[in-house]
Design a protein around this motif. Structure first.
Motif, PDB file in Angstrom:
ATOM      1  N   PHE A 195       0.804  -1.209   0.000  1.00 37.61           N
ATOM      2  CA  PHE A 195       0.000   0.000   0.000  1.00 37.61           C
ATOM      3  C   PHE A 195       0.846   1.271   0.000  1.00 37.61           C
ATOM      4  CE2 PHE A 195      -2.861  -2.813   2.828  1.00 37.61           C
ATOM      5  CZ  PHE A 195      -3.337  -3.497   1.723  1.00 37.61           C
ATOM      6  N   PHE A 196       2.182   1.121  -0.006  1.00 37.81           N
ATOM      7  CA  PHE A 196       3.082   2.258   0.130  1.00 37.81           C
ATOM      8  C   PHE A 196       4.178   2.230  -0.927  1.00 37.81           C
ATOM      9  CE2 PHE A 196       1.223   1.315   4.192  1.00 37.81           C
ATOM     10  CZ  PHE A 196       0.762   2.559   4.593  1.00 37.81           C
ATOM     11  N   ALA A 197       4.774   3.399  -1.168  1.00 34.88           N
ATOM     12  CA  ALA A 197       5.931   3.504  -2.055  1.00 34.88           C
ATOM     13  C   ALA A 197       7.127   2.852  -1.355  1.00 34.88           C
ATOM     14  CB  ALA A 197       6.230   4.974  -2.351  1.00 34.88           C
ATOM     15  N   ASN A 198       8.211   2.712  -2.072  1.00 36.50           N
ATOM     16  CA  ASN A 198       9.398   2.069  -1.513  1.00 36.50           C
ATOM     17  C   ASN A 198      10.137   2.923  -0.492  1.00 36.50           C
ATOM     18  OD1 ASN A 198       9.065  -0.311  -2.900  1.00 36.50           O
ATOM     19  ND2 ASN A 198      10.283   0.354  -4.630  1.00 36.50           N
ATOM     20  N   LYS A 199       9.649   4.114  -0.245  1.00 33.29           N
ATOM     21  CA  LYS A 199      10.262   4.942   0.789  1.00 33.29           C
ATOM     22  C   LYS A 199       9.226   5.248   1.863  1.00 33.29           C
ATOM     23  CE  LYS A 199       9.402   9.177  -1.755  1.00 33.29           C
ATOM     24  NZ  LYS A 199       9.927  10.419  -2.213  1.00 33.29           N
ATOM     25  N   ASN A 200       9.697   5.457   3.044  1.00 32.28           N
ATOM     26  CA  ASN A 200       8.820   5.699   4.176  1.00 32.28           C
ATOM     27  C   ASN A 200       8.545   7.199   4.304  1.00 32.28           C
ATOM     28  OD1 ASN A 200       7.385   5.540   6.507  1.00 32.28           O
ATOM     29  ND2 ASN A 200       9.070   4.883   7.796  1.00 32.28           N
ATOM     30  N   ASP A 236       5.485   8.531   4.941  1.00 34.66           N
ATOM     31  CA  ASP A 236       4.380   8.806   5.857  1.00 34.66           C
ATOM     32  C   ASP A 236       4.375   7.746   6.956  1.00 34.66           C
ATOM     33  OD1 ASP A 236       2.039   9.455   7.188  1.00 34.66           O
ATOM     34  OD2 ASP A 236       0.871   9.722   5.354  1.00 34.66           O
ATOM     35  N   PRO A 237       5.289   7.860   7.923  1.00 34.35           N
ATOM     36  CA  PRO A 237       5.411   6.823   8.946  1.00 34.35           C
ATOM     37  C   PRO A 237       4.144   6.605   9.768  1.00 34.35           C
ATOM     38  CG  PRO A 237       6.896   8.670   9.422  1.00 34.35           C
ATOM     39  CD  PRO A 237       6.264   8.932   8.102  1.00 34.35           C
ATOM     40  N   GLU A 238       3.367   7.644  10.000  1.00 35.32           N
ATOM     41  CA  GLU A 238       2.133   7.495  10.773  1.00 35.32           C
ATOM     42  C   GLU A 238       1.134   6.604  10.034  1.00 35.32           C
ATOM     43  OE1 GLU A 238      -1.502  10.321  12.092  1.00 35.32           O
ATOM     44  OE2 GLU A 238       0.494  11.063  12.602  1.00 35.32           O
ATOM     45  N   LEU A 239       0.989   6.813   8.731  1.00 36.35           N
ATOM     46  CA  LEU A 239       0.080   6.001   7.933  1.00 36.35           C
ATOM     47  C   LEU A 239       0.582   4.562   7.827  1.00 36.35           C
ATOM     48  CD1 LEU A 239      -2.583   6.351   6.390  1.00 36.35           C
ATOM     49  CD2 LEU A 239      -1.236   6.739   4.334  1.00 36.35           C
ATOM     50  N   LEU A 240       1.892   4.393   7.678  1.00 41.33           N
ATOM     51  CA  LEU A 240       2.482   3.059   7.626  1.00 41.33           C
ATOM     52  C   LEU A 240       2.205   2.302   8.932  1.00 41.33           C
ATOM     53  CD1 LEU A 240       4.268   0.948   6.169  1.00 41.33           C
ATOM     54  CD2 LEU A 240       6.236   2.072   7.213  1.00 41.33           C
ATOM     55  N   MET A 241       2.364   2.972  10.062  1.00 44.50           N
ATOM     56  CA  MET A 241       2.099   2.333  11.349  1.00 44.50           C
ATOM     57  C   MET A 241       0.613   2.013  11.518  1.00 44.50           C
ATOM     58  SD  MET A 241       4.846   1.586  12.756  1.00 44.50           S
ATOM     59  CE  MET A 241       4.119   1.004  14.268  1.00 44.50           C
ATOM     60  N   GLU A 242      -0.238   2.848  10.968  1.00 45.84           N
ATOM     61  CA  GLU A 242      -1.675   2.565  11.025  1.00 45.84           C
ATOM     62  C   GLU A 242      -1.996   1.283  10.261  1.00 45.84           C
ATOM     63  OE1 GLU A 242      -5.854   4.646   9.652  1.00 45.84           O
ATOM     64  OE2 GLU A 242      -4.150   5.930  10.088  1.00 45.84           O
ATOM     65  N   ALA A 243      -1.411   1.142   9.073  1.00 46.37           N
ATOM     66  CA  ALA A 243      -1.617  -0.072   8.287  1.00 46.37           C
ATOM     67  C   ALA A 243      -1.019  -1.283   8.989  1.00 46.37           C
ATOM     68  CB  ALA A 243      -1.004   0.089   6.894  1.00 46.37           C
ATOM     69  N   ALA A 244       0.179  -1.126   9.534  1.00 45.96           N
ATOM     70  CA  ALA A 244       0.834  -2.231  10.235  1.00 45.96           C
ATOM     71  C   ALA A 244       0.027  -2.666  11.454  1.00 45.96           C
ATOM     72  CB  ALA A 244       2.245  -1.824  10.652  1.00 45.96           C
ATOM     73  N   THR A 245      -0.495  -1.715  12.198  1.00 48.67           N
ATOM     74  CA  THR A 245      -1.303  -2.027  13.374  1.00 48.67           C
ATOM     75  C   THR A 245      -2.558  -2.784  12.970  1.00 48.67           C
ATOM     76  OG1 THR A 245      -0.462  -0.105  14.554  1.00 48.67           O
ATOM     77  CG2 THR A 245      -2.544  -1.018  15.336  1.00 48.67           C
ATOM     78  N   TRP A 246      -3.230  -2.317  11.931  1.00 49.07           N
ATOM     79  CA  TRP A 246      -4.442  -2.995  11.433  1.00 49.07           C
ATOM     80  C   TRP A 246      -4.101  -4.420  11.019  1.00 49.07           C
ATOM     81  CZ3 TRP A 246      -5.905  -5.398   6.936  1.00 49.07           C
ATOM     82  CH2 TRP A 246      -7.264  -5.651   6.770  1.00 49.07           C
ATOM     83  N   TRP A 247      -3.007  -4.593  10.285  1.00 52.91           N
ATOM     84  CA  TRP A 247      -2.619  -5.887   9.724  1.00 52.91           C
ATOM     85  C   TRP A 247      -2.130  -6.846  10.809  1.00 52.91           C
ATOM     86  CZ3 TRP A 247      -2.432  -6.709   4.244  1.00 52.91           C
ATOM     87  CH2 TRP A 247      -1.867  -7.930   3.849  1.00 52.91           C
ATOM     88  N   ILE A 248      -1.201  -6.372  11.648  1.00 53.93           N
ATOM     89  CA  ILE A 248      -0.498  -7.255  12.588  1.00 53.93           C
ATOM     90  C   ILE A 248      -1.218  -7.377  13.927  1.00 53.93           C
ATOM     91  CG2 ILE A 248       1.654  -7.578  13.867  1.00 53.93           C
ATOM     92  CD1 ILE A 248       3.029  -6.007  11.500  1.00 53.93           C
TER      93      ILE A 248
END
Length: 72
Positions: free
Chosen positions: A31-36, A38-50
């Motif tokens: 769901f994300f580009a190869n660079k980080n 938007d760390p907040e959005l990445l953590m939101e996705a990770a939290t939902w997933w994991i």
């Protein structure tokens, strides 16, 4: 999961499914580009997933799409 992430995730799942079929798997990193950038959005996705759903690293895109579209 915020609506913008939900819409993006569904679009990514749809694209992967149309390109590779119903058996294609993906991780939340899809769901994300190869660079980080938007760390907040990445953590939101990770939290939902994991944490929320305890999904494996790779899951079928059709399963993930159904979960997201269903409001989980």
């Amino acid at each position: 999961m915020r609506e913008s992430l939900r819409a993006k995730a569904i679009a990514v799942c749809d694209k992967k499914i149309s390109q590779k079929g119903d058996g294609v798997g993906l991780s939340f990193y899809a769901f994300f580009a190869n660079k980080n950038d938007d760390p907040e959005l990445l953590m939101e996705a990770a939290t939902w997933w994991i944490q929320t759903h305890a999904l494996d690293h790779f899951e079928k895109a059709v399963k993930v799409r159904a979960m997201i579209a269903g409001g989980q």
